[in-house]
Design an enzyme around this catalytic site. Structure first.
Site, PDB file in Angstrom:
ATOM      1  N   HIS A   1       0.835  -1.211   0.000  1.00 45.09           N
ATOM      2  CA  HIS A   1       0.000   0.000   0.000  1.00 45.09           C
ATOM      3  C   HIS A   1       0.867   1.257   0.000  1.00 45.09           C
ATOM      4  O   HIS A   1       1.182   1.821   1.053  1.00 45.09           O
ATOM      5  CB  HIS A   1      -0.916  -0.043   1.234  1.00 45.09           C
ATOM      6  CG  HIS A   1      -1.969   1.023   1.279  1.00 45.09           C
ATOM      7  ND1 HIS A   1      -2.877   1.128   2.290  1.00 45.09           N
ATOM      8  CD2 HIS A   1      -2.268   2.044   0.437  1.00 45.09           C
ATOM      9  CE1 HIS A   1      -3.683   2.156   2.085  1.00 45.09           C
ATOM     10  NE2 HIS A   1      -3.330   2.737   0.967  1.00 45.09           N
TER      11      HIS A   1
ATOM     12  N   HIS B   1       1.154   5.065  -2.150  1.00 44.59           N
ATOM     13  CA  HIS B   1       0.548   5.963  -3.150  1.00 44.59           C
ATOM     14  C   HIS B   1       1.599   6.955  -3.639  1.00 44.59           C
ATOM     15  O   HIS B   1       2.512   7.325  -2.899  1.00 44.59           O
ATOM     16  CB  HIS B   1      -0.617   6.747  -2.543  1.00 44.59           C
ATOM     17  CG  HIS B   1      -1.759   5.910  -2.062  1.00 44.59           C
ATOM     18  ND1 HIS B   1      -2.545   5.181  -2.921  1.00 44.59           N
ATOM     19  CD2 HIS B   1      -2.242   5.684  -0.814  1.00 44.59           C
ATOM     20  CE1 HIS B   1      -3.478   4.547  -2.206  1.00 44.59           C
ATOM     21  NE2 HIS B   1      -3.310   4.825  -0.936  1.00 44.59           N
TER      22      HIS B   1
ATOM     23  N   ARG C   1      -2.081   8.675  -5.952  1.00 49.41           N
ATOM     24  CA  ARG C   1      -2.533   9.256  -4.677  1.00 49.41           C
ATOM     25  C   ARG C   1      -4.021   8.972  -4.508  1.00 49.41           C
ATOM     26  O   ARG C   1      -4.830   9.285  -5.401  1.00 49.41           O
ATOM     27  CB  ARG C   1      -2.295  10.767  -4.710  1.00 49.41           C
ATOM     28  CG  ARG C   1      -2.683  11.475  -3.419  1.00 49.41           C
ATOM     29  CD  ARG C   1      -2.768  12.979  -3.635  1.00 49.41           C
ATOM     30  NE  ARG C   1      -1.468  13.616  -3.801  1.00 49.41           N
ATOM     31  CZ  ARG C   1      -0.778  14.200  -2.814  1.00 49.41           C
ATOM     32  NH1 ARG C   1      -1.276  14.214  -1.599  1.00 49.41           N
ATOM     33  NH2 ARG C   1       0.383  14.773  -3.058  1.00 49.41           N
ATOM     34  N   ALA C   2      -4.384   8.391  -3.361  1.00 50.25           N
ATOM     35  CA  ALA C   2      -5.789   8.001  -3.152  1.00 50.25           C
ATOM     36  C   ALA C   2      -6.682   9.239  -3.092  1.00 50.25           C
ATOM     37  O   ALA C   2      -7.747   9.284  -3.718  1.00 50.25           O
ATOM     38  CB  ALA C   2      -5.923   7.184  -1.871  1.00 50.25           C
TER      39      ALA C   2
ATOM     40  N   HIS D   1     -10.743   1.484  -1.281  1.00 51.79           N
ATOM     41  CA  HIS D   1     -10.090   2.706  -0.786  1.00 51.79           C
ATOM     42  C   HIS D   1     -10.867   3.930  -1.259  1.00 51.79           C
ATOM     43  O   HIS D   1     -10.916   4.222  -2.444  1.00 51.79           O
ATOM     44  CB  HIS D   1      -8.641   2.758  -1.303  1.00 51.79           C
ATOM     45  CG  HIS D   1      -7.731   3.623  -0.480  1.00 51.79           C
ATOM     46  ND1 HIS D   1      -8.050   4.909  -0.121  1.00 51.79           N
ATOM     47  CD2 HIS D   1      -6.514   3.363   0.063  1.00 51.79           C
ATOM     48  CE1 HIS D   1      -7.057   5.402   0.615  1.00 51.79           C
ATOM     49  NE2 HIS D   1      -6.126   4.498   0.748  1.00 51.79           N
TER      50      HIS D   1
ATOM     51  N   GLU E   1       1.763   2.625   3.729  1.00 49.48           N
ATOM     52  CA  GLU E   1       1.196   3.807   3.073  1.00 49.48           C
ATOM     53  C   GLU E   1       2.138   5.001   3.158  1.00 49.48           C
ATOM     54  O   GLU E   1       1.693   6.144   3.272  1.00 49.48           O
ATOM     55  CB  GLU E   1      -0.192   4.161   3.649  1.00 49.48           C
ATOM     56  CG  GLU E   1      -1.045   4.919   2.639  1.00 49.48           C
ATOM     57  CD  GLU E   1      -2.467   5.226   3.129  1.00 49.48           C
ATOM     58  OE1 GLU E   1      -2.831   4.823   4.233  1.00 49.48           O
ATOM     59  OE2 GLU E   1      -3.203   5.865   2.363  1.00 49.48           O
TER      60      GLU E   1
END
Lengths: 341, 341
Positions: A6, A8, A70-71, A177, A283
């Site tokens: 995970h 990003h 990028r979430a 997500h 993350e």
């Protein structure tokens, strides 16, 4: 090896943000639309942009990060479906370039061109492209493309089925997500993300999704939101509702990452979540960037917490760091096998 | 003594449900409106209706429950503000009768006549009535009167200030508790409740509410939602945002209950939440009614978990069971002092 499932791309070059501004400005004034989706970012700039991730990976002994846009940047609620389509392609293409430039460090996961109220079926062409053409091993699926207003149906609704069919066909897991929140009640990383995780898990308890899709695999990030802390509540709710025990009902298909930024949280996961359902992740560089004054280490240096859990043996840790990821992401496993053969 | 600060009247007589049906039917057909808000429920029926709570209280060694109307029943999003006003009065009056009939077992907490988009100022007359006339010691405040659509402002917004002023003046704490969800994404007790808790805490991190209301006390139920599990995330987010450390920023004013239905969850709370901020509660008879086959005891028999935490001394447990509740609910403390003097 240590696989972080995970990560990003939160260190994007300014040119990507400039493109996004032009793209959204173009909604109000067509004359401001970007002339091209070629961002003019050199390979050198791209490699330099991920220096922070590479530095942390090295310092923390990580090997490979499953890397996605990028979430919070997905922002599916913004603009139109066409905007989401173009934006997803641009973001996925950048991830692909980084993974091609630094194949030992990054493997791709994609962003889907979702839009609130639109069938997820429309995401299938981009899903096929990122998996079949770009070699991505996973994808992020936003359970609330409305960005904090939750106006689309639950994940167990047939609305989502065409996408699940394709995920099963491609043998690719989805990380559930959410993206940014346009609801002022929800801080995005502090409330919306965690709520999204908790909400998704409860939807799965209520439904029977994995009867219809026995091979579908969903990863719930941020340690599963509130789920491990309330494991007794979820076991009890399932029982009261006449659902099967959670292990039987969900745990062949649902997995949790270790993005929980303190040791007691990871220790709790170790007590309640079966070992086969825990996948290492940090993350980084993400939601929490600081150094914990209590430990002198970054909050998101989750490897330290996993290493400190006394209940886990070296073999257990191997599953968390590598084995489970290779099982849940079979395309990653194939890739790694090819490389070592 | 053992004070359970979180019990709802979830075993209401059929007459209350019949009244609610008539009340809501009256929205469509005025002829169906209830003729009176006198439900015709005898004292005997009321006492009988709480037999399950009394049985569990006795079996589990509890002494006193802070008792409020069914949380899911508040349903502030339904009907109109006038409906909410009438419904709140009816529900609060029943609680008052039960507390008067069984004063050794129950003390009242109230439901507010909130309605989405309407100023919480309009709840002040009912708040004053339940505290000054009915002797209630606490109140439930719904941070999302829209029932899962979160269309009202965050708790730190001045929208809520008139209510906070009155709570401070009356020296009454509010439990931040959502009601039912009309959003199909959110199971009410499995997602909406927990999300509401998590959301409220993050709003408080972002804001500066307790600079304006240094004596306001808010109780976040269900162990604080996801907060203790993600304590590192919240500490780190506060730090990244330049907020004071959580202890200084929030913990003189924010408290968590123990409605977490397994030992590992309570053990986690013991590790991260300061002792002075934990108040005993079970929410029985509530969200989870079953018996945990792993322990042979009810999931919601939270006293067993508190008793099993090795890190807590007898003195610590006294704080959790009684001392903290008397400090956070000063009107309860006064009441108990009067009784023993």
């Amino acid at each position: 090896m240590i696989i972080d499932i995970h990560g990003h791309y939160t260190t994007e070059p300014a040119a990507l943000h400039a493109f996004r501004d032009k793209q959204l400005a173009g909604l109000a004034d067509a004359a401001r639309r970007p002339a091209s989706s070629d961002l003019g970012i050199s390979d050198e700039v791209l490699v330099k942009s991920v220096a922070p991730q590479l530095k942390f990976q090295k310092e923390r002994g990580g090997d490979l990060t499953i890397f996605s846009p990028r979430a919070g940047g997905m922002a599916h609620h913004v603009g139109s479906e066409a905007i989401s389509q173009q934006w997803s392609r641009v973001c996925n293409d950048l991830i692909h370039r980084i993974c091609s430039l630094l194949p030992d460090n990054f493997v791709g996961a994609g962003q889907l061109p979702q839009f609130p109220g639109v069938s997820p079926k429309n995401c299938i062409p981009e899903l096929e492209r990122i998996v079949n053409e770009l070699g991505f091993v996973g994808v992020n699926l936003n359970p609330d493309p409305a960005g904090g207003y939750w106006t689309d149906p639950p994940l167990t609704d047939r609305h989502w089925y065409p996408l699940y069919e394709k995920l099963c066909e491609l043998d690719v897991p989805a990380m559930i997500h959410v993206s940014s929140s346009c609801n002022p009640n929800f801080h995005h990383t502090g409330a919306h993300y965690i709520n999204g995780d908790t909400t998704a898990f409860m939807q799965l308890i209520q439904g029977d999704l994995f009867k219809d899709f026995p091979t579908l695999r969903l990863v719930i990030p941020h340690g599963g939101g509130a789920v491990p802390f309330h494991w007794g509540r979820y076991r009890g709710l399932a029982q009261d509702m006449g659902r099967p025990p959670l292990a039987e009902h969900l745990l062949s298909n649902v997995f949790f990452d270790t993005c929980v930024y303190h040791l007691p949280g990871i220790e709790l996961m170790a007590k309640v979540i079966p070992l086969d359902n825990i996948l290492f992740a940090s993350e980084m560089v993400g939601a929490v960037k600081g150094v914990d004054p209590h430990t002198g280490h970054h909050y998101d240096d989750t490897r330290r917490y996993v290493d400190q859990v006394k209940a886990w043996s070296a073999e257990d840790r191997h599953k968390i760091f590598e084995g489970n990821a290779r099982r849940v992401y079979p395309r990653l496993d194939s890739l790694l096998r090819k490389r070592t053969s």
